[in-house]
Scaffold this motif. Structure first.
Motif, PDB file in Angstrom:
ATOM      1  N   ARG A  35       0.832  -1.199   0.000  1.00  0.00           N
ATOM      2  CA  ARG A  35       0.000   0.000   0.000  1.00  0.00           C
ATOM      3  C   ARG A  35       0.869   1.251   0.000  1.00  0.00           C
ATOM      4  N   MET A  36       0.283   2.349  -0.477  1.00  0.00           N
ATOM      5  CA  MET A  36       0.950   3.659  -0.487  1.00  0.00           C
ATOM      6  C   MET A  36       2.271   3.604  -1.255  1.00  0.00           C
ATOM      7  N   ALA A  93     -18.745   0.802  -4.988  1.00  0.00           N
ATOM      8  CA  ALA A  93     -19.028   0.896  -3.554  1.00  0.00           C
ATOM      9  C   ALA A  93     -18.921  -0.463  -2.871  1.00  0.00           C
ATOM     10  N   THR A 131     -16.570  -2.764  -3.479  1.00  0.00           N
ATOM     11  CA  THR A 131     -15.226  -3.369  -3.457  1.00  0.00           C
ATOM     12  C   THR A 131     -14.625  -3.559  -2.069  1.00  0.00           C
ATOM     13  N   PRO A 132     -14.948  -2.723  -1.071  1.00  0.00           N
ATOM     14  CA  PRO A 132     -14.342  -3.000   0.236  1.00  0.00           C
ATOM     15  C   PRO A 132     -14.613  -4.441   0.692  1.00  0.00           C
ATOM     16  N   THR A 167     -12.087  -6.910  -0.528  1.00  0.00           N
ATOM     17  CA  THR A 167     -10.849  -6.838   0.233  1.00  0.00           C
ATOM     18  C   THR A 167     -10.962  -7.649   1.525  1.00  0.00           C
ATOM     19  N   LEU A 170      -3.680  -6.053  -1.438  1.00  0.00           N
ATOM     20  CA  LEU A 170      -3.785  -4.761  -2.102  1.00  0.00           C
ATOM     21  C   LEU A 170      -4.775  -4.909  -3.253  1.00  0.00           C
ATOM     22  N   THR A 171      -5.830  -4.116  -3.222  1.00  0.00           N
ATOM     23  CA  THR A 171      -6.858  -4.235  -4.254  1.00  0.00           C
ATOM     24  C   THR A 171      -6.921  -2.945  -5.053  1.00  0.00           C
ATOM     25  N   GLU A 172      -6.937  -3.080  -6.368  1.00  0.00           N
ATOM     26  CA  GLU A 172      -7.133  -1.910  -7.219  1.00  0.00           C
ATOM     27  C   GLU A 172      -8.279  -2.190  -8.169  1.00  0.00           C
ATOM     28  N   VAL A 203      -8.081  10.691   5.971  1.00  0.00           N
ATOM     29  CA  VAL A 203      -7.687  11.950   5.347  1.00  0.00           C
ATOM     30  C   VAL A 203      -8.089  13.156   6.192  1.00  0.00           C
ATOM     31  N   GLN A 208     -15.061   4.035   6.256  1.00  0.00           N
ATOM     32  CA  GLN A 208     -14.823   3.254   5.042  1.00  0.00           C
ATOM     33  C   GLN A 208     -13.333   3.147   4.783  1.00  0.00           C
ATOM     34  N   ALA A 209     -12.581   4.119   5.297  1.00  0.00           N
ATOM     35  CA  ALA A 209     -11.147   4.156   5.036  1.00  0.00           C
ATOM     36  C   ALA A 209     -10.434   4.623   6.284  1.00  0.00           C
ATOM     37  N   GLY A 210      -9.166   4.272   6.381  1.00  0.00           N
ATOM     38  CA  GLY A 210      -8.367   4.750   7.497  1.00  0.00           C
ATOM     39  C   GLY A 210      -7.324   3.738   7.918  1.00  0.00           C
ATOM     40  N   THR A 231     -13.691   8.110  -1.490  1.00  0.00           N
ATOM     41  CA  THR A 231     -13.724   6.667  -1.721  1.00  0.00           C
ATOM     42  C   THR A 231     -14.483   6.392  -3.022  1.00  0.00           C
ATOM     43  N   PRO A 232     -14.266   5.206  -3.613  1.00  0.00           N
ATOM     44  CA  PRO A 232     -14.987   4.883  -4.851  1.00  0.00           C
ATOM     45  C   PRO A 232     -16.505   4.973  -4.682  1.00  0.00           C
ATOM     46  N   ALA A 233     -16.986   4.713  -3.475  1.00  0.00           N
ATOM     47  CA  ALA A 233     -18.432   4.763  -3.238  1.00  0.00           C
ATOM     48  C   ALA A 233     -18.995   6.158  -3.478  1.00  0.00           C
ATOM     49  N   ALA A 276      -8.895   3.140  -8.611  1.00  0.00           N
ATOM     50  CA  ALA A 276      -8.980   3.324  -7.170  1.00  0.00           C
ATOM     51  C   ALA A 276      -8.512   2.104  -6.421  1.00  0.00           C
ATOM     52  N   GLU A 277      -8.271   2.298  -5.131  1.00  0.00           N
ATOM     53  CA  GLU A 277      -8.252   1.204  -4.188  1.00  0.00           C
ATOM     54  C   GLU A 277      -9.617   1.253  -3.493  1.00  0.00           C
ATOM     55  N   PRO A 278      -9.969   0.191  -2.752  1.00  0.00           N
ATOM     56  CA  PRO A 278     -11.328   0.181  -2.183  1.00  0.00           C
ATOM     57  C   PRO A 278     -11.626   1.386  -1.305  1.00  0.00           C
ATOM     58  N   ASP A 279     -10.606   1.992  -0.715  1.00  0.00           N
ATOM     59  CA  ASP A 279     -10.875   3.093   0.202  1.00  0.00           C
ATOM     60  C   ASP A 279     -10.359   4.445  -0.283  1.00  0.00           C
TER      61      ASP A 279
END
Lengths: 331, 331
Positions: free
Chosen positions: A123-124, A149, A151-152, A155, A194-196, A290, A320-322, B147-149, B199-202
């Motif tokens: 990642r990153m 939406a 895809t999470p 993962t 890692l998902t794209e 973010v 959803q992210a973090g 996020t993609p969502a 994107a990535e999932p988040d």
């Protein structure tokens, strides 16, 4: 060619097969056979040579030639046919290889595997240590009829599949999942996912899921900054080597099963499995995204895969992210 | 070079500027100046030539040289600097050009414009008629911290921006939005919007939003199968030509405003604007997606951009994806 020679040796094993017979069946010269046997030996295959009888396979190394893990694979989508498996000894990164295949229209279930990545990425854009035959460096291409939406969930699903596969092979190794999808053993990372995706707002074009599992890597091989945060199955298995061939087959089978279940039954079964293996739920965590940093107790994962964190005042937020760290551990 | 010559002619207009002066200031030969003036004339620029005085700009055609629409542009992100504007006379498709720029790391706000696309594409890979100077064929690159969502909102946002831009230029043309993002006038499509993301999932890596607006296209130019479903602003403006230069500037300004508002204030203001221009809400519709076909009344758009349809039994369903047709119209 090397794989074809190997297939013949396996077919005849434990008997000998003559150079002349192999050359004839593969329509190549006997010199070509001899050269490829040399290459297999260099790979670690023990092959007995007899001037009269020819060649005999005696021992197989733990390499990921499709022949070695895909023969009895019970999958319906992922790597379900030989043509879906792209095997490389060395690549810059499996991500780059599979992206090119995806753009050219490769079908769902295509996988790319390499014994070694020279430019593996996590990642990153962080580098991912991927030494020759030291782990499973794998990418899977999916084309799910889902929206971005959703895809999470894919993962989370991959982390559940890897965790189940590890536990199936090594029941005493307690693999668990840190939200969203790091697989840890005793607090140390053994697998990164890692998902794209490429998509329109309402439909995914394709998803590529990268799975990097540290299998037979010795402690001394990790870079200094990874020493306290990474581990390998070899280390967790009391310094006994672990079969990459079996683990690869198990990972592909579990991914295939959970993916098909997700498509037919939705997200709940995946989330239930994820919760079983979670090491995040019930813990005091810090979550940083973010916008801000939030402290609280990780109490749930909702149906979209978001982590639900309850703050001191009882307020629940869905993330959803973090980046999550367990409080007090720095991890 | 052509643009630099044009800049000099504009700077001096309505006076003459000598070939020698232009050659000197641009450090090129007088022949090069002469050739580029010829090319500008071929583009439709009326340029008077005097053996003694040199060249004088007399009339500007409706082409999208950045100089012609970006001089007074009031944007902060999108096309906010000259270097963000990639102008082409002819491309296969603006989508392909901007994808390459995005992959190479082009910054947020980059735009690609072409006078003509030879292989323009709409949704589902359908071809999009994009004749020379007949419309606005534009792609915008964004890198939102979302996020993609959240991308469906970007799509609604683009349709709101285009609708507002059309109404600002042509107040009597009643542009409206069919969910999610087709811009229609009197039931016929005048603009298509196509969004793709990586994107990535988040986290979104980038979004490219393609905007195709039929501006000065005569009825006879549409393919037979589009005759009843497509229109152009020229046709809706009583067969009067419409300034592509002004409309391009307006579209970029509205996109910039709504995008910055979305990042700072969230989705509600965009959704409120979208509802103002909606021609879908309140109508009986058929909505078809991957799974099924549903009939009902389109009653709302929720905070994620999903269309809320109420069936006969009062059941409300939220659709993130689907093709909507207004019942009875076939459109």
């Amino acid at each position: 060619m090397r794989e074809k020679i190997l297939a013949l040796l396996k077919e005849k094993s434990p008997s000998f097969v003559s150079g002349a017979e192999m050359a004839g069946r593969l329509s190549v010269s006997r010199t070509a056979v001899w050269k490829n046997v040399n290459l297999l030996q260099a790979d670690g295959y023990r092959i007995e040579r007899s001037p009269r009888l020819g060649y005999r396979l005696q021992e197989v190394p733990d390499l990921l030639y499709p022949l070695e893990f895909a023969g009895d694979l019970e999958t319906k989508i992922i790597a379900a046919e030989r043509r879906l498996i792209h095997y490389h000894r060395q690549v810059d990164s499996t991500a780059e290889v599979i992206k090119k295949l995806a753009e050219k229209g490769a079908p769902e279930g295509t996988i790319v595997l390499a014994e070694e990545q020279t430019g593996g990425r996590g990642r990153m854009g962080r580098s991912w240590y991927s030494p020759f035959a030291g782990g499973i460096w794998l990418h899977i291409l999916l084309r799910p009829p889902l929206t971005p939406a959703q895809t999470p969930l894919l993962t989370l699903l991959a982390s559940v599949a890897v965790t189940k596969a590890i536990r199936r092979l090594l029941p005493h190794v307690e693999a668990g999942i840190k939200w969203p999808n790091d697989v840890l053993v005793r607090g140390r990372k053994v697998c990164g996912i890692l998902t794209e995706l490429k998509a329109e707002p309402d439909i995914i074009h394709y998803v590529i899921t990268g799975i990097g599992i540290n299998v037979n890597i010795d402690a001394g091989k990790f870079r200094t900054e990874l020493k306290d945060t990474a581990t390998s199955l070899y280390l967790e298995n009391k310094n006994n080597r672990v079969s990459r061939q079996k683990l690869t087959a198990f990972v592909l089978e579990e991914m295939d099963t959970f993916y098909r279940q997700y498509l037919s039954a939705g997200s709940l079964p995946v989330i239930e499995e994820w919760k079983k293996y979670s090491i995040t739920l019930g813990e005091e965590v810090t979550i940083k995204n973010v916008l801000d940093v939030f402290w609280g107790k990780a109490v749930d994962v909702d149906s979209s895969g978001a982590l639900v964190v309850e703050g001191k005042n009882g307020l629940r937020r869905h993330f959803q992210a973090g980046e999550v760290t367990l409080r007090g551990t720095g991890r």
